[in-house]
Design a protein around this motif. Structure first.
Motif, PDB file in Angstrom:
ATOM      1  N   SER A  83       0.835  -1.197   0.000  1.00 31.63           N
ATOM      2  CA  SER A  83       0.000   0.000   0.000  1.00 31.63           C
ATOM      3  C   SER A  83       0.872   1.250   0.000  1.00 31.63           C
ATOM      4  O   SER A  83       1.798   1.378   0.802  1.00 31.63           O
ATOM      5  CB  SER A  83      -0.895  -0.012   1.241  1.00 31.63           C
ATOM      6  OG  SER A  83      -1.707   1.134   1.267  1.00 31.63           O
ATOM      7  N   LEU A 102      -2.040  -3.114  -3.277  1.00 30.57           N
ATOM      8  CA  LEU A 102      -1.357  -2.002  -3.938  1.00 30.57           C
ATOM      9  C   LEU A 102      -2.204  -0.735  -3.844  1.00 30.57           C
ATOM     10  O   LEU A 102      -2.145   0.131  -4.711  1.00 30.57           O
ATOM     11  CB  LEU A 102      -1.079  -2.358  -5.401  1.00 30.57           C
ATOM     12  CG  LEU A 102      -0.039  -3.461  -5.596  1.00 30.57           C
ATOM     13  CD1 LEU A 102      -0.237  -4.177  -6.913  1.00 30.57           C
ATOM     14  CD2 LEU A 102       1.350  -2.888  -5.495  1.00 30.57           C
ATOM     15  N   GLN A 103      -2.992  -0.634  -2.790  1.00 27.32           N
ATOM     16  CA  GLN A 103      -3.853   0.522  -2.612  1.00 27.32           C
ATOM     17  C   GLN A 103      -3.006   1.795  -2.580  1.00 27.32           C
ATOM     18  O   GLN A 103      -1.988   1.867  -1.892  1.00 27.32           O
ATOM     19  CB  GLN A 103      -4.645   0.399  -1.319  1.00 27.32           C
ATOM     20  CG  GLN A 103      -5.636   1.510  -1.118  1.00 27.32           C
ATOM     21  CD  GLN A 103      -6.559   1.243   0.064  1.00 27.32           C
ATOM     22  OE1 GLN A 103      -6.459   0.225   0.735  1.00 27.32           O
ATOM     23  NE2 GLN A 103      -7.457   2.152   0.307  1.00 27.32           N
ATOM     24  N   PHE A 156      -1.748  -9.626 -11.746  1.00 26.34           N
ATOM     25  CA  PHE A 156      -2.385  -8.825 -10.704  1.00 26.34           C
ATOM     26  C   PHE A 156      -3.736  -9.429 -10.323  1.00 26.34           C
ATOM     27  O   PHE A 156      -4.624  -8.722  -9.879  1.00 26.34           O
ATOM     28  CB  PHE A 156      -2.596  -7.389 -11.204  1.00 26.34           C
ATOM     29  CG  PHE A 156      -1.330  -6.597 -11.312  1.00 26.34           C
ATOM     30  CD1 PHE A 156      -0.920  -5.779 -10.275  1.00 26.34           C
ATOM     31  CD2 PHE A 156      -0.555  -6.663 -12.453  1.00 26.34           C
ATOM     32  CE1 PHE A 156       0.241  -5.032 -10.380  1.00 26.34           C
ATOM     33  CE2 PHE A 156       0.604  -5.926 -12.568  1.00 26.34           C
ATOM     34  CZ  PHE A 156       1.004  -5.106 -11.529  1.00 26.34           C
ATOM     35  N   LEU A 168      -5.982  -2.543  -6.195  1.00 25.14           N
ATOM     36  CA  LEU A 168      -5.381  -1.370  -6.824  1.00 25.14           C
ATOM     37  C   LEU A 168      -6.244  -0.130  -6.585  1.00 25.14           C
ATOM     38  O   LEU A 168      -6.227   0.812  -7.368  1.00 25.14           O
ATOM     39  CB  LEU A 168      -5.201  -1.630  -8.327  1.00 25.14           C
ATOM     40  CG  LEU A 168      -4.126  -2.661  -8.655  1.00 25.14           C
ATOM     41  CD1 LEU A 168      -4.422  -3.378  -9.950  1.00 25.14           C
ATOM     42  CD2 LEU A 168      -2.770  -2.003  -8.707  1.00 25.14           C
ATOM     43  N   ALA A 210      -4.945   3.553  -6.986  1.00 26.77           N
ATOM     44  CA  ALA A 210      -3.610   3.502  -7.596  1.00 26.77           C
ATOM     45  C   ALA A 210      -3.510   4.494  -8.757  1.00 26.77           C
ATOM     46  O   ALA A 210      -4.505   4.857  -9.380  1.00 26.77           O
ATOM     47  CB  ALA A 210      -3.310   2.090  -8.095  1.00 26.77           C
ATOM     48  N   PHE A 260      -5.307  -9.014 -14.915  1.00 28.78           N
ATOM     49  CA  PHE A 260      -5.911  -8.215 -13.853  1.00 28.78           C
ATOM     50  C   PHE A 260      -7.271  -8.796 -13.465  1.00 28.78           C
ATOM     51  O   PHE A 260      -8.141  -8.078 -13.000  1.00 28.78           O
ATOM     52  CB  PHE A 260      -6.079  -6.763 -14.318  1.00 28.78           C
ATOM     53  CG  PHE A 260      -4.784  -6.067 -14.600  1.00 28.78           C
ATOM     54  CD1 PHE A 260      -4.102  -5.418 -13.587  1.00 28.78           C
ATOM     55  CD2 PHE A 260      -4.246  -6.068 -15.870  1.00 28.78           C
ATOM     56  CE1 PHE A 260      -2.900  -4.771 -13.834  1.00 28.78           C
ATOM     57  CE2 PHE A 260      -3.059  -5.431 -16.130  1.00 28.78           C
ATOM     58  CZ  PHE A 260      -2.381  -4.777 -15.114  1.00 28.78           C
ATOM     59  N   ALA A 313      -9.276  -7.973 -10.170  1.00 23.39           N
ATOM     60  CA  ALA A 313      -8.558  -6.901  -9.468  1.00 23.39           C
ATOM     61  C   ALA A 313      -9.522  -5.757  -9.175  1.00 23.39           C
ATOM     62  O   ALA A 313     -10.498  -5.555  -9.886  1.00 23.39           O
ATOM     63  CB  ALA A 313      -7.397  -6.399 -10.314  1.00 23.39           C
ATOM     64  N   PHE A 323      -9.979  -1.851  -9.065  1.00 25.10           N
ATOM     65  CA  PHE A 323      -9.453  -0.567  -9.517  1.00 25.10           C
ATOM     66  C   PHE A 323     -10.310   0.604  -9.021  1.00 25.10           C
ATOM     67  O   PHE A 323     -10.258   1.683  -9.599  1.00 25.10           O
ATOM     68  CB  PHE A 323      -9.432  -0.524 -11.046  1.00 25.10           C
ATOM     69  CG  PHE A 323      -8.333  -1.320 -11.674  1.00 25.10           C
ATOM     70  CD1 PHE A 323      -7.107  -0.746 -11.926  1.00 25.10           C
ATOM     71  CD2 PHE A 323      -8.538  -2.633 -12.032  1.00 25.10           C
ATOM     72  CE1 PHE A 323      -6.096  -1.465 -12.532  1.00 25.10           C
ATOM     73  CE2 PHE A 323      -7.539  -3.373 -12.636  1.00 25.10           C
ATOM     74  CZ  PHE A 323      -6.307  -2.791 -12.884  1.00 25.10           C
ATOM     75  N   ALA A 379      -9.107   4.266  -8.962  1.00 22.12           N
ATOM     76  CA  ALA A 379      -7.776   4.317  -9.579  1.00 22.12           C
ATOM     77  C   ALA A 379      -7.790   5.311 -10.729  1.00 22.12           C
ATOM     78  O   ALA A 379      -8.846   5.649 -11.267  1.00 22.12           O
ATOM     79  CB  ALA A 379      -7.368   2.935 -10.080  1.00 22.12           C
TER      80      ALA A 379
END
Length: 127
Positions: free
Chosen positions: A22, A41-42, A56, A61, A64, A76, A79, A81, A84
């Motif tokens: 993160s 991966l925030q 991913f 995310l 992101a 992805f 995932a 998003f 994002a």
């Protein structure tokens, strides 16, 4: 804790699966065949990076930043998003089946042979 991996080049096959990344800055990174499955991966910065064959799947995310990022033949699936920002990205041959795009910003991203969450293939389009 924010980490700076600006310009890092990880070995192909590196696994960061399940890692809490993160807020990490991966700006200008070369991430070829890196596994980010279920990674957090925030609010990460992946701008100006090259993601080729990266995984991913089920990654977080949210928030992101991906500006001028190359997403080539990456996965992805599922995932998240949410919120994002993707701007001026090249998205080539990547798969987004089941991905979440709530309040996601896309600005001038070029897509070729890309499978989106609804299973539709987008080719030679700008989003």
């Amino acid at each position: 804790m924010k980490r700076n991996f600006i310009g890092i080049e990880l070995e192909p096959g590196t696994s960061l699966s399940g890692f809490n990344l993160s807020g990490t800055n991966f700006s200008s990174a070369n991430l070829v065949e890196v596994d980010f499955t279920r990674a957090n991966l925030q609010s990460a910065n992946l701008s100006f990076s090259i993601l080729v064959g990266a995984n991913f799947r089920r990654a977080n995310l949210q928030g992101a930043l991906l500006q001028e990022t190359a997403l080539v033949e990456s996965i992805f699936s599922e995932a998240n998003f949410t919120k994002a920002q993707l701007a001026m990205c090249s998205i080539l041959g990547s798969k987004f089946r089941g991905a979440i795009f709530d309040n996601t910003s896309f600005v001038e991203c070029l897509c070729r042979d890309t499978v989106w969450c609804d299973g539709k293939i987008i080719d030679d389009s700008m989003i």
